[in-house]
Design an enzyme around this catalytic site. Sequence first.
Site, PDB file in Angstrom:
ATOM      1  N   ASP A 105      11.030   4.892   5.772  1.00 44.61           N
ATOM      2  CA  ASP A 105      10.894   3.473   5.415  1.00 44.61           C
ATOM      3  C   ASP A 105      10.946   2.639   6.695  1.00 44.61           C
ATOM      4  OD1 ASP A 105      11.224   0.900   4.509  1.00 44.61           O
ATOM      5  OD2 ASP A 105      13.080   1.302   3.406  1.00 44.61           O
ATOM      6  N   ASN A 165      -1.283  -9.674   3.889  1.00 45.13           N
ATOM      7  CA  ASN A 165      -2.586 -10.174   3.428  1.00 45.13           C
ATOM      8  C   ASN A 165      -2.815 -11.544   4.072  1.00 45.13           C
ATOM      9  OD1 ASN A 165      -1.567 -12.314   1.583  1.00 45.13           O
ATOM     10  ND2 ASN A 165      -0.699 -10.558   0.518  1.00 45.13           N
ATOM     11  N   VAL A 218       4.288  -2.098   1.596  1.00 46.94           N
ATOM     12  CA  VAL A 218       5.197  -2.263   2.733  1.00 46.94           C
ATOM     13  C   VAL A 218       5.530  -3.752   2.941  1.00 46.94           C
ATOM     14  CG1 VAL A 218       3.424  -2.303   4.557  1.00 46.94           C
ATOM     15  CG2 VAL A 218       5.680  -1.401   5.057  1.00 46.94           C
ATOM     16  N   ASP A 219       4.596  -4.616   2.612  1.00 47.16           N
ATOM     17  CA  ASP A 219       4.809  -6.066   2.734  1.00 47.16           C
ATOM     18  C   ASP A 219       6.002  -6.495   1.857  1.00 47.16           C
ATOM     19  OD1 ASP A 219       4.338  -8.735   3.319  1.00 47.16           O
ATOM     20  OD2 ASP A 219       2.466  -8.893   2.212  1.00 47.16           O
ATOM     21  N   SER A 274      -3.614  -0.571   5.786  1.00 47.27           N
ATOM     22  CA  SER A 274      -4.800  -0.483   4.896  1.00 47.27           C
ATOM     23  C   SER A 274      -4.882   0.790   4.055  1.00 47.27           C
ATOM     24  CB  SER A 274      -6.128  -0.636   5.673  1.00 47.27           C
ATOM     25  OG  SER A 274      -6.349  -1.991   6.016  1.00 47.27           O
ATOM     26  N   THR A 275      -3.937   1.724   4.205  1.00 46.53           N
ATOM     27  CA  THR A 275      -4.109   3.005   3.489  1.00 46.53           C
ATOM     28  C   THR A 275      -3.442   3.041   2.118  1.00 46.53           C
ATOM     29  OG1 THR A 275      -2.155   4.091   4.450  1.00 46.53           O
ATOM     30  CG2 THR A 275      -4.226   4.269   5.678  1.00 46.53           C
ATOM     31  N   GLY A 276      -2.920   1.900   1.677  1.00 49.35           N
ATOM     32  CA  GLY A 276      -2.319   1.830   0.346  1.00 49.35           C
ATOM     33  C   GLY A 276      -3.219   1.043  -0.585  1.00 49.35           C
TER      34      GLY A 276
HETATM   35  N1  AR6 Z   1       7.743   1.818   4.966  1.00 46.84           N
HETATM   36  C1  AR6 Z   1       6.644   2.362   5.564  1.00 46.84           C
HETATM   37  N2  AR6 Z   1       5.450   2.498   4.950  1.00 46.84           N
HETATM   38  C2  AR6 Z   1       5.355   2.076   3.678  1.00 46.84           C
HETATM   39  C3  AR6 Z   1       6.433   1.489   2.966  1.00 46.84           C
HETATM   40  C4  AR6 Z   1       7.678   1.365   3.672  1.00 46.84           C
HETATM   41  N3  AR6 Z   1       8.757   0.832   3.115  1.00 46.84           N
HETATM   42  N4  AR6 Z   1       6.008   1.173   1.714  1.00 46.84           N
HETATM   43  C5  AR6 Z   1       4.715   1.550   1.633  1.00 46.84           C
HETATM   44  N5  AR6 Z   1       4.315   2.102   2.798  1.00 46.84           N
HETATM   45  P1  AR6 Z   1       0.200  -1.032   1.583  1.00 46.84           P
HETATM   46  P2  AR6 Z   1      -2.352  -2.079   2.629  1.00 46.84           P
HETATM   47  C6  AR6 Z   1       2.991   2.641   3.194  1.00 46.84           C
HETATM   48  O1  AR6 Z   1      -0.354  -0.961   0.207  1.00 46.84           O
HETATM   49  O2  AR6 Z   1      -3.087  -0.904   2.106  1.00 46.84           O
HETATM   50  C7  AR6 Z   1       0.276  -5.731   0.043  1.00 46.84           C
HETATM   51  O3  AR6 Z   1       0.358  -6.217  -1.258  1.00 46.84           O
HETATM   52  C8  AR6 Z   1       2.052   3.099   2.101  1.00 46.84           C
HETATM   53  O4  AR6 Z   1       2.361   4.428   1.680  1.00 46.84           O
HETATM   54  O5  AR6 Z   1       1.572  -1.535   1.765  1.00 46.84           O
HETATM   55  O6  AR6 Z   1      -2.628  -2.536   4.034  1.00 46.84           O
HETATM   56  C9  AR6 Z   1      -0.154  -6.792   1.038  1.00 46.84           C
HETATM   57  O7  AR6 Z   1       0.377  -8.052   0.700  1.00 46.84           O
HETATM   58  C10 AR6 Z   1       0.710   3.039   2.805  1.00 46.84           C
HETATM   59  O8  AR6 Z   1       0.448   4.274   3.493  1.00 46.84           O
HETATM   60  O9  AR6 Z   1      -0.745  -1.942   2.553  1.00 46.84           O
HETATM   61  C11 AR6 Z   1      -1.636  -6.765   0.911  1.00 46.84           C
HETATM   62  O10 AR6 Z   1      -2.093  -7.526  -0.176  1.00 46.84           O
HETATM   63  C12 AR6 Z   1       0.893   1.947   3.850  1.00 46.84           C
HETATM   64  O11 AR6 Z   1       2.281   1.614   3.841  1.00 46.84           O
HETATM   65  C13 AR6 Z   1      -1.949  -5.301   0.660  1.00 46.84           C
HETATM   66  O12 AR6 Z   1      -0.757  -4.759   0.094  1.00 46.84           O
HETATM   67  C14 AR6 Z   1       0.092   0.699   3.584  1.00 46.84           C
HETATM   68  O13 AR6 Z   1       0.072   0.430   2.191  1.00 46.84           O
HETATM   69  C15 AR6 Z   1      -2.213  -4.564   1.937  1.00 46.84           C
HETATM   70  O14 AR6 Z   1      -2.642  -3.265   1.630  1.00 46.84           O
END
Ligand code: AR6
Length: 173
Positions: A11, A25, A34-35, A122-124
């Site tokens: 985390d 975003n 993660v946000d 971007s990978t989530g």
């Molecule tokens: N620590 C580290 N990595 C994490 C954590 C954490 N606590 N939680 C999730 N991840 P994402 P995006 C990973 O969806 O694709 C938000 O709503 C997760 O497994 O967080 O850039 C923003 O406000 C994945 O590999 O971000 C935007 O609207 C990575 O973080 C949108 O999501 C990114 O996943 C951005 O989407």
Amino acid sequence: MQPNIELIQGDITQVEADAIVNAANTSLMGGGGVDGAIHRAGGPAILDDCRKIVARQGGCKTGEAVITTGGKLPARYVIHTVGPVYNSGKPKELELLRSAYLNSLKLAAENGVRTIAFPNISTGIYRFPKDKAAEIAVSTVKEFLIDNKIVEKVIFVCFDDENYGLYKQLLHN
Ligand code: AR6
């Protein structure tokens, strides 16, 4: 493994670095993934700073980055960047992901950040293929570290097993 690149699984809110990067975003008003985790763990001071940035410049464009306090986090700063939403893998989408990493690193250096931790931007929710995203992340960071004198260490923080495996392979070659 490069001496100045570290890989951990976990985390990012728990990571002790001068700055951690948020996959935000364009509104900078928080979200899921993660946000959400960063805003929850860091407390309201982060959103307060984001509101000031929004008042000044109206959010953050895709591929760009802004900096706020880390609030209650172990990290002093949060660098918020916005990765691209993946649709069809157009060159522009790849370039914007590279810009998100590069502009975060430049902003870190401007603020005297020596250690910085990145999530897998971007990978989530934004659905970027993890293998392509990992290649862009690693190549952009390696390239940046060659010339830069301020940032000493970059930590890639992978949350899921798939990303961790991909980074492990890329960084050990
Ligand atoms: N620590 C580290 N990595 C994490 C954590 C954490 N606590 N939680 C999730 N991840 P994402 P995006 C990973 O969806 O694709 C938000 O709503 C997760 O497994 O967080 O850039 C923003 O406000 C994945 O590999 O971000 C935007 O609207 C990575 O973080 C949108 O999501 C990114 O996943 C951005 O989407």
